[in-house]
Design a protein around this motif. Structure first.
Motif, short mmCIF file in Angstrom:
data_model
loop_
_atom_site.label_atom_id
_atom_site.label_comp_id
_atom_site.label_asym_id
_atom_site.label_seq_id
_atom_site.Cartn_x
_atom_site.Cartn_y
_atom_site.Cartn_z
N GLU A 32 1.80 6.45 -7.02
CA GLU A 32 0.71 7.35 -7.45
C GLU A 32 1.11 8.81 -7.29
O GLU A 32 0.85 9.62 -8.17
CB GLU A 32 -0.56 7.05 -6.64
CG GLU A 32 -1.74 7.91 -7.02
CD GLU A 32 -2.20 7.73 -8.46
OE1 GLU A 32 -2.83 8.67 -8.99
OE2 GLU A 32 -1.93 6.68 -9.06
N ARG A 33 1.77 9.15 -6.21
CA ARG A 33 2.25 10.53 -6.02
C ARG A 33 3.23 10.91 -7.12
O ARG A 33 3.19 12.01 -7.65
CB ARG A 33 2.92 10.67 -4.66
CG ARG A 33 1.96 10.69 -3.53
CD ARG A 33 2.69 10.85 -2.23
NE ARG A 33 1.78 10.56 -1.13
CZ ARG A 33 2.17 10.40 0.12
NH1 ARG A 33 3.46 10.53 0.42
NH2 ARG A 33 1.31 10.12 1.06
N ARG A 34 4.13 10.01 -7.44
CA ARG A 34 5.10 10.27 -8.51
C ARG A 34 4.40 10.46 -9.84
O ARG A 34 4.69 11.38 -10.58
CB ARG A 34 6.11 9.12 -8.60
CG ARG A 34 7.18 9.37 -9.67
CD ARG A 34 8.13 8.23 -9.78
NE ARG A 34 7.41 7.03 -10.24
CZ ARG A 34 7.92 5.82 -10.31
NH1 ARG A 34 9.16 5.61 -9.92
NH2 ARG A 34 7.22 4.81 -10.75
N ARG A 35 3.42 9.60 -10.11
CA ARG A 35 2.69 9.67 -11.37
C ARG A 35 1.91 10.97 -11.49
O ARG A 35 1.94 11.63 -12.51
CB ARG A 35 1.74 8.48 -11.48
CG ARG A 35 1.08 8.32 -12.84
CD ARG A 35 0.12 7.15 -12.88
NE ARG A 35 -1.03 7.31 -12.03
CZ ARG A 35 -2.08 8.12 -12.29
NH1 ARG A 35 -2.08 8.85 -13.37
NH2 ARG A 35 -3.09 8.19 -11.46
N THR A 36 1.25 11.41 -10.41
CA THR A 36 0.45 12.64 -10.48
C THR A 36 1.33 13.87 -10.55
O THR A 36 0.92 14.88 -11.11
CB THR A 36 -0.50 12.74 -9.28
OG1 THR A 36 0.23 12.69 -8.07
CG2 THR A 36 -1.55 11.65 -9.33
N ARG A 37 2.52 13.81 -10.05
CA ARG A 37 3.44 14.96 -10.13
C ARG A 37 4.03 15.10 -11.52
O ARG A 37 4.48 16.17 -11.91
CB ARG A 37 4.57 14.82 -9.12
CG ARG A 37 4.05 14.99 -7.72
CD ARG A 37 5.04 15.65 -6.89
NE ARG A 37 4.42 15.97 -5.63
CZ ARG A 37 5.06 16.41 -4.60
NH1 ARG A 37 6.35 16.57 -4.70
NH2 ARG A 37 4.45 16.70 -3.49
N LEU A 38 4.07 14.02 -12.25
CA LEU A 38 4.65 14.07 -13.59
C LEU A 38 3.65 14.56 -14.63
O LEU A 38 4.03 14.83 -15.76
CB LEU A 38 5.17 12.69 -13.99
CG LEU A 38 6.37 12.19 -13.17
CD1 LEU A 38 6.74 10.76 -13.58
CD2 LEU A 38 7.56 13.11 -13.33
N ARG A 39 2.43 14.67 -14.26
CA ARG A 39 1.41 15.15 -15.22
C ARG A 39 1.31 16.63 -15.24
O ARG A 39 1.51 17.40 -14.44
CB ARG A 39 0.04 14.55 -14.88
CG ARG A 39 -0.02 13.12 -15.26
CD ARG A 39 -1.41 12.66 -15.08
NE ARG A 39 -1.45 11.29 -15.60
CZ ARG A 39 -2.54 10.58 -15.67
NH1 ARG A 39 -3.67 11.06 -15.26
NH2 ARG A 39 -2.51 9.39 -16.13
N GLU B 97 0.83 -1.21 0.00
CA GLU B 97 0.00 0.00 0.00
C GLU B 97 0.87 1.25 0.00
O GLU B 97 0.59 2.21 -0.73
CB GLU B 97 -0.92 -0.02 1.22
CG GLU B 97 -1.91 1.12 1.24
CD GLU B 97 -2.84 1.04 2.44
OE1 GLU B 97 -3.19 2.11 2.96
OE2 GLU B 97 -3.22 -0.08 2.85
N LEU B 98 1.92 1.25 0.78
CA LEU B 98 2.84 2.39 0.81
C LEU B 98 3.48 2.58 -0.56
O LEU B 98 3.56 3.71 -1.07
CB LEU B 98 3.91 2.19 1.88
CG LEU B 98 5.01 3.25 1.94
CD1 LEU B 98 4.43 4.63 2.22
CD2 LEU B 98 6.05 2.87 2.98
N GLU B 99 3.94 1.50 -1.16
CA GLU B 99 4.55 1.60 -2.49
C GLU B 99 3.54 2.16 -3.49
O GLU B 99 3.87 3.05 -4.29
CB GLU B 99 5.04 0.24 -2.96
CG GLU B 99 5.68 0.33 -4.36
CD GLU B 99 5.99 -1.02 -4.96
OE1 GLU B 99 6.80 -1.04 -5.91
OE2 GLU B 99 5.44 -2.04 -4.52
N ASN B 100 2.33 1.66 -3.46
CA ASN B 100 1.30 2.14 -4.39
C ASN B 100 1.04 3.64 -4.21
O ASN B 100 0.91 4.38 -5.19
CB ASN B 100 0.00 1.36 -4.22
CG ASN B 100 0.12 -0.08 -4.65
OD1 ASN B 100 1.04 -0.46 -5.37
ND2 ASN B 100 -0.80 -0.91 -4.19
N ASP B 101 0.99 4.09 -2.95
CA ASP B 101 0.79 5.51 -2.68
C ASP B 101 1.94 6.34 -3.24
O ASP B 101 1.72 7.39 -3.87
CB ASP B 101 0.68 5.77 -1.17
CG ASP B 101 -0.62 5.28 -0.57
OD1 ASP B 101 -1.56 4.97 -1.34
OD2 ASP B 101 -0.69 5.20 0.67
N LEU B 102 3.16 5.89 -3.05
CA LEU B 102 4.32 6.63 -3.54
C LEU B 102 4.36 6.66 -5.07
O LEU B 102 4.67 7.70 -5.67
CB LEU B 102 5.60 6.02 -2.98
CG LEU B 102 5.79 6.17 -1.46
CD1 LEU B 102 6.98 5.34 -1.00
CD2 LEU B 102 5.93 7.62 -1.07
#
Length: 137
Positions: free
Chosen positions: A130-137, A123-128
């Motif tokens: 997702e944060r990386r993915r949303t920052r790249l947009r 879950e922690l990995e998935n959250d991280l």
């Protein structure tokens, strides 16, 4: 100072990388057998106690287990070790099968604890991610 094959609390602490206070605390919680003590003398420990403290430390550090979870893990391991010893001593396949059946719930307890930690890490990995993915947009 080591006497024969016994160790004092400072030696077991040094060899296992924990403090004497932690060793005493583990004893209080029943995670580690109390060091043997002759009247008026220091507690002494064995190599098996060093191995036990190292295992407790490994489980605590690797899995981030609470003290209750650590106790559950250790109790299950102790029971499984006793069952394993009895299994190896038995010549009866019926008794061996019964012993294997007795060991399963304890193994399931251990697997459950590990899986809960794995799920939390996932879950922690998935959250991280997702944060990386949303920052790249």
């Amino acid at each position: 100072m080591t006497v024969g094959s016994t160790l004092r609390i400072g030696e077991i602490a040094e060899r296992s990388g924990v403090t004497p206070r932690t060793i005493r605390y583990y004893e209080e919680l029943g995670l580690l057998p109390r060091g043997e003590r002759e009247l008026g003398k220091h507690r002494v420990y064995s190599e098996a106690d060093v191995a036990r403290v190292l295992e407790l430390k490994r489980l605590r550090d690797l899995l981030g287990l609470s003290l209750d979870e650590l106790r559950s893990m250790i109790v299950a391991e102790d029971v499984r070790a006793d069952i394993r010893r009895r299994f190896e001593e038995s010549e009866s396949t019926v008794e061996q099968r019964t012993l294997l059946d007795q060991a399963l719930p304890h193994l399931e307890t251990q697997i459950g604890l590990v899986r809960r930690r794995l799920a939390e890490l996932q879950e922690l990995e998935n959250d991280l991610v997702e944060r990386r993915r949303t920052r790249l947009r």
